[in-house]
Design a protein around this motif. Sequence first.
Motif, PDB file in Angstrom:
ATOM      1  N   THR A 173       0.819  -1.216   0.000  1.00 55.98           N
ATOM      2  CA  THR A 173       0.000   0.000   0.000  1.00 55.98           C
ATOM      3  C   THR A 173       0.851   1.264   0.000  1.00 55.98           C
ATOM      4  O   THR A 173       0.627   2.177  -0.790  1.00 55.98           O
ATOM      5  CB  THR A 173      -0.946   0.008   1.216  1.00 55.98           C
ATOM      6  N   CYS A 174       1.853   1.308   0.894  1.00 55.04           N
ATOM      7  CA  CYS A 174       2.698   2.510   1.010  1.00 55.04           C
ATOM      8  C   CYS A 174       4.057   2.318   0.357  1.00 55.04           C
ATOM      9  O   CYS A 174       4.913   3.201   0.439  1.00 55.04           O
ATOM     10  CB  CYS A 174       2.879   2.905   2.468  1.00 55.04           C
ATOM     11  N   GLY A 178       5.856   3.528   5.031  1.00 56.77           N
ATOM     12  CA  GLY A 178       5.181   3.596   6.321  1.00 56.77           C
ATOM     13  C   GLY A 178       4.144   4.693   6.392  1.00 56.77           C
ATOM     14  O   GLY A 178       3.361   4.747   7.351  1.00 56.77           O
ATOM     15  N   ALA A 179       4.146   5.602   5.416  1.00 53.96           N
ATOM     16  CA  ALA A 179       3.208   6.725   5.419  1.00 53.96           C
ATOM     17  C   ALA A 179       2.002   6.428   4.537  1.00 53.96           C
ATOM     18  O   ALA A 179       2.101   5.695   3.551  1.00 53.96           O
ATOM     19  CB  ALA A 179       3.911   7.986   4.943  1.00 53.96           C
ATOM     20  N   PRO A 223       0.122   7.524   9.472  1.00 56.30           N
ATOM     21  CA  PRO A 223       0.643   6.187   9.136  1.00 56.30           C
ATOM     22  C   PRO A 223      -0.253   5.446   8.150  1.00 56.30           C
ATOM     23  O   PRO A 223      -1.458   5.668   8.076  1.00 56.30           O
ATOM     24  CB  PRO A 223       0.666   5.462  10.495  1.00 56.30           C
ATOM     25  N   CYS A 224       0.372   4.563   7.408  1.00 56.03           N
ATOM     26  CA  CYS A 224      -0.348   3.673   6.502  1.00 56.03           C
ATOM     27  C   CYS A 224      -1.271   2.765   7.325  1.00 56.03           C
ATOM     28  O   CYS A 224      -0.842   2.185   8.338  1.00 56.03           O
ATOM     29  CB  CYS A 224       0.648   2.836   5.696  1.00 56.03           C
ATOM     30  N   VAL A 225      -2.508   2.638   6.911  1.00 57.12           N
ATOM     31  CA  VAL A 225      -3.471   1.863   7.696  1.00 57.12           C
ATOM     32  C   VAL A 225      -3.216   0.359   7.622  1.00 57.12           C
ATOM     33  O   VAL A 225      -3.639  -0.400   8.489  1.00 57.12           O
ATOM     34  CB  VAL A 225      -4.919   2.168   7.223  1.00 57.12           C
ATOM     35  N   ASP A 226      -2.519  -0.071   6.572  1.00 56.06           N
ATOM     36  CA  ASP A 226      -2.293  -1.511   6.407  1.00 56.06           C
ATOM     37  C   ASP A 226      -1.095  -2.020   7.192  1.00 56.06           C
ATOM     38  O   ASP A 226      -1.107  -3.147   7.685  1.00 56.06           O
ATOM     39  CB  ASP A 226      -2.124  -1.850   4.925  1.00 56.06           C
ATOM     40  N   CYS A 227      -0.024  -1.229   7.272  1.00 51.03           N
ATOM     41  CA  CYS A 227       1.178  -1.679   7.993  1.00 51.03           C
ATOM     42  C   CYS A 227       1.397  -0.902   9.284  1.00 51.03           C
ATOM     43  O   CYS A 227       2.397  -1.119   9.977  1.00 51.03           O
ATOM     44  CB  CYS A 227       2.412  -1.563   7.104  1.00 51.03           C
ATOM     45  N   HIS A 228       0.494   0.046   9.591  1.00 52.51           N
ATOM     46  CA  HIS A 228       0.568   0.828  10.823  1.00 52.51           C
ATOM     47  C   HIS A 228       1.875   1.608  10.959  1.00 52.51           C
ATOM     48  O   HIS A 228       2.407   1.775  12.058  1.00 52.51           O
ATOM     49  CB  HIS A 228       0.371  -0.063  12.053  1.00 52.51           C
TER      50      HIS A 228
END
Length: 388
Positions: A173-174, A178-179, A223-228
């Motif tokens: 996703t990111c 991480g963002a 933060p990216c919602v998938d990898c926090h």
Amino acid sequence: MSQREWIEKDFYKELGVSSGASQDEIKKAYRKLARDLHPDANPGDTLAEERFKTVSEAHAVLSDPAKRKEYDETRKLFAGGGYPRGGFNPGAGGGFSQEFNLGDIFGAGATGGADGGIGDLFGGLFNRGGGTRSAGRPRRGADVETETTLGFREAAQGATVPLRMTSPSPCTTCHGSGAKPGTSPRVCPNCNGTGVISRNQGAFGFSEPCDDCRGTGSIIDDPCVDCHGSGIQNRTRTITVRIPPGVADGQKIRLAGQGEAGLRGAPSGDLFVTVHVSQDKVFGRNGDDLTLVLPVGYSELVLGTTVSVPTLEGRVGVKVPPGTADGRILRVRGRGVPKRGGGAGDLLVTVKVAVPQKLDNDATDALRALQEAEKASGFDPRAGWAGA
């Protein structure tokens, strides 16, 4: 993994071996645990998955002689009281304090400066370039090991094999930042992107990880919602691996950048594939030479013949000269295992006489006549043997 975690973990205990275990014992212990704990064998079992990661982490250190030596020496140093786990607090009259952060003795500002001290001891493990790692530099991903089994002829000729793996990989996703997509990490204003904060206490200077960015040098506001915000996801992927021709049993193939993902876009580790080669019913191998045993009749050895034999690329005719002795090796050049620098080894053909188990009357009479003819000509198969 932080330096504190690295010191406090008992990798030998994780693998169930003693600290004096040989490399073979470590390898065998890891293989058994990896088979039992692999996510594919324990779908949905998070405990087994975490244990699998821990075992892989332990093997990555103990299977590398250089890393293992650093690990053993460092744990011995701390166990001996050189730097107790509680840490050193100069403001307490030279005593020890549980508040001290281990980062104080690993940073560039630690005792001994950038050219010495404990930080250099960990340089080989935490930064492959050697020397003290910059605290603000994202950490490279760990190396990963796996195994595959090839048929004899596949290994000799080379093959392309798919490997299905479950391991930490860059977040799709990111893309590992991480963002949240559309945003970017910003430089930490507290440490100016260095990841460390320097401070003085009396005559001592200390550097410790920045609390605001946790030593990464950057801050992610969204933060990216998938990898926090980690930039890493544990996912299953299929990697296509090209096995070069001539690979030997037990040989490792290195795939750069195919290991575990690095934190927040840092380089990934490497993937090491150990190749196991199955035995073949016809061929054997001696270095780059192929070997095989060719059954022949007695009359063929005596009179000579030409026999068709298999190779990796079809069949060739091998001439058996008249009077060839049983067990003689005939060499066919260039028909062996392909070499890395070009060309190929040889095919070594060992002739072995095949004795018929039943004969009809005509064949028996013919052999008896041959036996009498040999005696009449003075031929003695045991002449000069055992003092005869």
